[in-house]
Scaffold this active site. Structure first.
Site, short mmCIF file in Angstrom:
data_model
loop_
_atom_site.label_atom_id
_atom_site.label_comp_id
_atom_site.label_asym_id
_atom_site.label_seq_id
_atom_site.Cartn_x
_atom_site.Cartn_y
_atom_site.Cartn_z
N LYS A 120 -39.33 -70.23 35.45
CA LYS A 120 -38.77 -68.90 35.28
C LYS A 120 -39.01 -68.04 36.53
CE LYS A 120 -40.73 -65.71 32.76
NZ LYS A 120 -41.28 -64.97 31.60
N ASP A 138 -36.22 -65.50 29.90
CA ASP A 138 -37.46 -64.96 29.33
C ASP A 138 -37.25 -64.74 27.84
OD1 ASP A 138 -35.79 -62.78 29.21
OD2 ASP A 138 -37.16 -61.41 30.26
#
Length: 212
Positions: A120, A138
């Site tokens: 991420k 997320d």
């Protein structure tokens, strides 16, 4: 959800916010990397409060490395998991200096080799700093993708892959910013603000909320 509906969703998001960007504050690619590392399981607001004091004095790999782990902890102790993050940041600074001449690499493999940098975080840096059409999934994007029907998936990697597959190319560069902001301020976890949402009529969420 069909392609036409997805296209209209992102057309509206683009019209409402043509140039979205991260809410993290930074003045270099290195500072962006550090801010994103610090933001894991923390709010952007809490990270910005810390980095506003940190970056003006220690905004480069050499300066942060000289500050050291204990010194960095004093600046970031208001952020969750700050001890682990400080350790990772200092090690990352050392690796950037030794392996990348103090610069931030622009490829996933090298980024993910840095301690504290997962998929991420790498995606955020690749997208925001280097303009690559990556998708940093997320909790907000995961929720929005599943709730709206844009790209439902059982885990973040499945959602990421579906978003990259289903979102029209012209929207890919900014898509993750639009989805994060939608999830952070409108399509919130407990009670989504459907009456305030610009894509509510296109969303496939069955339990839409009504105006109070």
């Amino acid at each position: 959800m069909n392609r036409q509906k997805r296209y209209e969703i992102f057309s509206r998001l683009r019209s409402a916010n043509p140039n979205p960007t991260t809410e993290l504050e930074y003045h270099s690619t290195f500072q962006l990397l550090i801010a994103v590392m610090l933001s894991a399981q923390a709010t952007d607001k809490s990270v910005n409060l810390a980095t506003r004091k940190l970056f003006p004095k220690y905004g480069t790999p050499k300066a942060l490395l000289k500050l050291g782990e204990a010194g960095l902890c004093e600046y970031v102790k208001s952020i969750g998991l700050y001890k682990t993050k400080a350790k990772n940041v200092i090690t990352t600074c050392s690796m950037l200096i030794e392996q990348h001449a103090g610069g931030v690499p622009d490829n996933r493999e090298a980024l993910e080799a840095l301690p504290g940098v997962g998929r991420k975080t790498a995606n955020v840096v690749l997208n925001t700093a280097f303009g690559q059409p990556t998708m940093a999934v997320d909790t907000h994007i995961f929720r929005v993708s599943n709730r709206t029907g844009i790209a439902p998936g059982k885990d973040v990697l499945e959602v990421e892959e579906k978003l990259l597959k289903f979102i029209p190319d012209e929207f890919l560069l900014n898509a993750h910013h639009w989805l994060i902001l939608l999830g952070r301020y409108v399509c919130v976890a407990r009670t989504p603000k459907c009456p305030q949402c610009g894509i509510a009529d296109l969303c496939e969420y069955r339990s839409k909320t009504k105006a109070q």
